[in-house]
Design an enzyme around this catalytic site. Structure first.
Site, PDB file in Angstrom:
ATOM      1  N   PRO A 191     -65.902-127.536  49.215  1.00  0.00           N
ATOM      2  CA  PRO A 191     -66.368-128.496  48.248  1.00  0.00           C
ATOM      3  C   PRO A 191     -65.956-129.929  48.606  1.00  0.00           C
ATOM      4  CG  PRO A 191     -65.226-126.670  47.146  1.00  0.00           C
ATOM      5  CD  PRO A 191     -65.002-126.517  48.601  1.00  0.00           C
ATOM      6  N   HIS A 372     -50.871-104.927  53.288  1.00  0.00           N
ATOM      7  CA  HIS A 372     -51.129-106.109  54.123  1.00  0.00           C
ATOM      8  C   HIS A 372     -51.802-105.700  55.427  1.00  0.00           C
ATOM      9  CE1 HIS A 372     -49.649-109.754  56.606  1.00  0.00           C
ATOM     10  NE2 HIS A 372     -50.653-110.126  55.837  1.00  0.00           N
ATOM     11  N   HIS A 373     -52.896-106.364  55.751  1.00  0.00           N
ATOM     12  CA  HIS A 373     -53.572-106.187  57.044  1.00  0.00           C
ATOM     13  C   HIS A 373     -53.636-107.534  57.740  1.00  0.00           C
ATOM     14  CE1 HIS A 373     -56.172-102.512  55.559  1.00  0.00           C
ATOM     15  NE2 HIS A 373     -54.933-102.154  55.889  1.00  0.00           N
ATOM     16  N   HIS A 442     -56.717-113.954  53.258  1.00  0.00           N
ATOM     17  CA  HIS A 442     -56.135-115.162  53.863  1.00  0.00           C
ATOM     18  C   HIS A 442     -56.918-115.529  55.126  1.00  0.00           C
ATOM     19  CE1 HIS A 442     -52.149-116.004  51.775  1.00  0.00           C
ATOM     20  NE2 HIS A 442     -52.890-115.261  50.966  1.00  0.00           N
ATOM     21  N   GLU A 443     -56.828-116.800  55.506  1.00  0.00           N
ATOM     22  CA  GLU A 443     -57.651-117.354  56.586  1.00  0.00           C
ATOM     23  C   GLU A 443     -59.106-116.912  56.419  1.00  0.00           C
ATOM     24  OE1 GLU A 443     -54.789-115.398  57.703  1.00  0.00           O
ATOM     25  OE2 GLU A 443     -53.611-117.176  57.279  1.00  0.00           O
ATOM     26  N   GLU A 467     -46.521-122.309  51.611  1.00  0.00           N
ATOM     27  CA  GLU A 467     -45.809-121.928  52.837  1.00  0.00           C
ATOM     28  C   GLU A 467     -45.623-123.120  53.784  1.00  0.00           C
ATOM     29  OE1 GLU A 467     -48.193-118.937  54.732  1.00  0.00           O
ATOM     30  OE2 GLU A 467     -49.834-120.305  55.103  1.00  0.00           O
TER      31      GLU A 467
HETATM   32  C1  NOJ Z   1     -50.530-116.675  57.247  1.00  0.00           C
HETATM   33  C2  NOJ Z   1     -50.634-116.348  55.805  1.00  0.00           C
HETATM   34  O1  NOJ Z   1     -51.081-117.415  55.030  1.00  0.00           O
HETATM   35  C3  NOJ Z   1     -49.283-115.880  55.330  1.00  0.00           C
HETATM   36  O2  NOJ Z   1     -49.322-115.667  53.953  1.00  0.00           O
HETATM   37  C4  NOJ Z   1     -48.910-114.624  56.081  1.00  0.00           C
HETATM   38  O3  NOJ Z   1     -47.642-114.251  55.729  1.00  0.00           O
HETATM   39  C5  NOJ Z   1     -48.954-114.858  57.581  1.00  0.00           C
HETATM   40  N1  NOJ Z   1     -50.175-115.462  57.962  1.00  0.00           N
HETATM   41  C6  NOJ Z   1     -48.809-113.546  58.339  1.00  0.00           C
HETATM   42  O4  NOJ Z   1     -49.880-112.706  58.058  1.00  0.00           O
END
Ligand code: NOJ
Length: 661
Positions: A191, A372-373, A442-443, A467
């Site tokens: 956006p 988590h993957h 994520h990403e 982070e």
């Molecule tokens: C980046 C992610 O934003 C974070 O949350 C994660 O811990 C690390 N990658 C490893 O997967």
């Protein structure tokens, strides 16, 4: 609650004619305030947009460059179809319960005047808070499969508005939005939010990105005209299209206050209704995780003496979660692959992590394991394993998985926001749904409202989260960042920003730290919407902190949201009503500047008394020199109250308001 009507108002057929170059038509919003007009100029379709007496977009042309030809001119209009639509639909989770979907529609049918006579339609939907349009490719003889080399859609802004932009190639969209005039922008992500001199707020984005490349915007010739830029495949093509087909919606929110940007549901309304019949397993919740400790180097992702994801640590986190009302514990680093951040296995765990035992323990405590993957961007490897990977988690009763794609480029080849990336993410969301698993992506590619169709897409990153304060030596997130993202990235959907750090000492990088006060950390839990919302710190940092009680009492699923005050890049206050009670929660934050917040509680029920528990910046608090003081105060309030509260530089206020029974 569901109420729908659909009225084909008028079907106007216009004879095909070679000299039909100035045929105009228009459609207005249901409240008549926004007007979209279309026309042809030398066989090219254009549209204009106005709100009341302000022209927002001048002639903006539409069309495509295809491989081997253009689909942009030598058109005639063969038909213009009008209709209206109204419905109310309920969100399984969200910032409010019921969404109103009310628009007037105009479909413009075009045909080339050349021998190939290819057809193209453009559908416009105009809402009271903006518009959306998309291209439709109908079944036809001379347009089967084809390749888009460039989408020519324009947004011809007539003035040099201020814009909050993020460079288009910002890795994973994890950047700081910069305020620039439109004419100074380089290619940016959407956006894209703009403030006009005439006092309007505009956001350009897209909706329903399912099999296409993500949209970016590029200015033409340093002017105030923006044009769509699509992320290419590495071979140069932008999008491979199957006919019949459609592009995603190009949307523009047009409102009069910054708060109304946050309250617009236009993007969701332009996505399809849910495809998941049984949603009983889709549950918003607060979570903690074996995570921040990795950044503080207390733990490691890979196995070793400081391994974080052990059975013992997970049980300890589950005990804490059960005690403090968190529904989930995220565990990263449970599976082989972390030694090289590559070649991950998603169906075997490290020997010191007993998934059978931790999930059994969690069930006993009423706490779920969040899986988590991390793929390292190795999409092919992930897709090979995905059925087994989700079956493995399902077998252990896991209903939420955080996915990750760290790695500059997917499979060493394609960009995350390309059609390749978009197809992959979509495949994962749909596959996970078959295994009754929610996804925290994520990403990702920038979200576009797919959660309406796939409500298991519970939250996503695509934002520079907290982070960065743990490891970015140069900058971290300056205090202003969180006063901008609710009006930019936040408009694309839930953000897994991961707030609520309580210990600002960083033993690994002492020059780096979270740039807020504690009260602002509390407020972010409300301001930054995510139905899976993390308290990100290590659990020991929450011990003996009375203010933690705000977090453990704060819901993450809402029946109503309102924005009592906001100025993009300065401050924002958001109030949300719990879905399961009569309680309200308010988050109010400021950027670099200390200020006096004036929080008008007129959203409360009239003639009712409430108790407000206020968590405010304590005496002399300041994010730089004195971030920890928090004062907790109780006050009786009602709908006539305006709370006047001092906020420190980088500070904020969190308020819980419950009926005074
Ligand atoms: C980046 C992610 O934003 C974070 O949350 C994660 O811990 C690390 N990658 C490893 O997967």
């Amino acid at each position: 609650m569901k109420y729908i009507y659909y009225i084909p108002l008028l079907t106007l057929l216009i004879a095909v004619s070679g000299c039909n170059t100035s045929q105009k038509e228009s459609v207005t919003s249901p409240d008549q305030q926004i007007k979209v007009k279309i026309g042809l100029q030398e066989g090219r379709l254009y549209y204009t947009v106005a709100k009341k007496d302000q022209t927002i977009l001048g002639r903006s042309f539409l069309g495509f460059e295809l491989q081997g030809s253009s689909l942009k001119d030598r058109f005639t209009i063969t038909g213009i179809r009008h209709s209206s639509f109204y419905e109310q639909w309920d969100q399984p989770w969200g910032e409010e319960m019921t969404v109103e979907n009310h628009y007037n529609e105009m479909i413009v049918d075009l045909q080339e005047t050349t021998p190939s006579a290819r057809k193209l339609s453009v559908v416009f939907r105009v809402f009271n808070d903006g518009l959306g349009f998309r291209y439709l490719f109908s079944e036809q003889e001379n347009l089967k499969e084809f390749v888009i080399m460039d989408e020519l859609t324009e947004f011809n802004l007539l003035q040099d508005h201020e814009a909050w932009g993020l460079a288009h190639d910002t890795k994973f969209y994890e950047g700081l939005y910069e305020k620039l005039n439109v004419s100074c922008l380089d290619t940016v992500c959407t956006p894209l939010t703009l403030e006009t001199a005439g006092g309007l707020y505009l956001t350009i984005h897209e909706a329903n990105l399912t099999d296409y490349a993500a949209m970016k915007l590029t200015p033409t010739k340093g002017s105030t005209q923006l044009k769509v830029y699509l992320t290419p495949w590495t071979t140069g093509e932008k999008v491979f299209i199957q006919v019949p087909g459609a592009t995603p919606w190009r949307i523009m929110i047009i409102v009069e206050t910054p708060g109304d940007l946050i309250l617009s549901r236009l993007m969701l309304n332009l996505n399809e209704p849910s495809k998941i019949a049984d949603i009983s397993w889709i549950k918003p919740g607060r979570y903690i995780g074996i995570w921040w400790g990795m950044y503080m180097k207390k733990h490691t992702w890979e196995m070793g003496p400081k391994h974080g994801a052990t059975t013992k640590n997970t049980k300890q986190y589950m005990d804490f979660a059960a005690k403090h009302g968190f529904s989930g514990v995220l565990v990263e680093g449970w599976n082989p692959g972390w030694e090289k951040w590559s070649n991950y296995s998603f169906t075997e765990s490290y020997p010191d992590f007993d998934i059978e035992e931790v999930t059994r323990y969690g069930r006993e405590k009423g706490v779920a394991l969040i899986g988590h993957h991390e793929t390292g961007g190795e999409v092919a490897r992930y897709e090979e394993q995905m059925e087994d990977a989700f079956a493995y988690y399902k077998k252990h009763g896991v209903h939420a998985v955080k996915t990750g794609y760290v790695g500059g480029i997917l499979d060493g080849k394609e960009r995350h926001s390309s059609q390749f990336g978009v197809r992959h993410y979509r495949k994962i969301i749909e596959t996970a749904a078959r295994y009754q698993i929610m996804i925290d992506n994520h990403e990702p590619v920038m979200p576009t409202g797919l959660q309406r169709t796939w409500p298991n897409l519970i939250t996503q990153e695509g934002v520079r989260g907290q982070e960065w304060d743990a490891w970015d030596v140069d900058e971290g997130n300056p205090p202003v960042h969180t006063t901008v993202i609710p009006f930019t990235r936040g408009l694309a959907g839930p953000m897994d920003f991961t707030p609520v750090t309580f210990n600002f000492e960083n033993p690994v990088l002492p020059q780096t730290r979270v740039q807020t006060t504690i009260a602002k950390q509390l407020a972010l839990f409300v301001v930054l919407y995510s139905p899976l919302q993390m308290a990100s710190d290590m659990i020991e940092n929450y011990e003996n902190r009375p203010e933690f009680e705000f977090i453990t009492s704060c819901p993450v699923n809402w029946s109503a949201t309102t924005v009592p005050e906001a100025k993009i890049g300065e401050y924002v206050t958001i109030a949300r009503k719990d879905r399961d009670s009569e309680a309200w929660f308010v988050g109010s934050i400021t950027g670099e500047h200390a200020r006096e917040a004036q929080i008008d509680l007129s959203f409360l029920d009239d003639n009712r008394s409430y108790i407000a528990t206020i968590y405010r910046d304590g005496k002399d608090a300041d994010w730089r020199s004195n971030p920890y003081p928090v004062e907790i105060e109780e006050r009786t309030v009602d709908s006539g109250t305006v709370l006047v509260i001092n906020q420190a530089s980088g500070g904020g206020t969190a308020i819980r308001i419950t009926p005074n029974l």
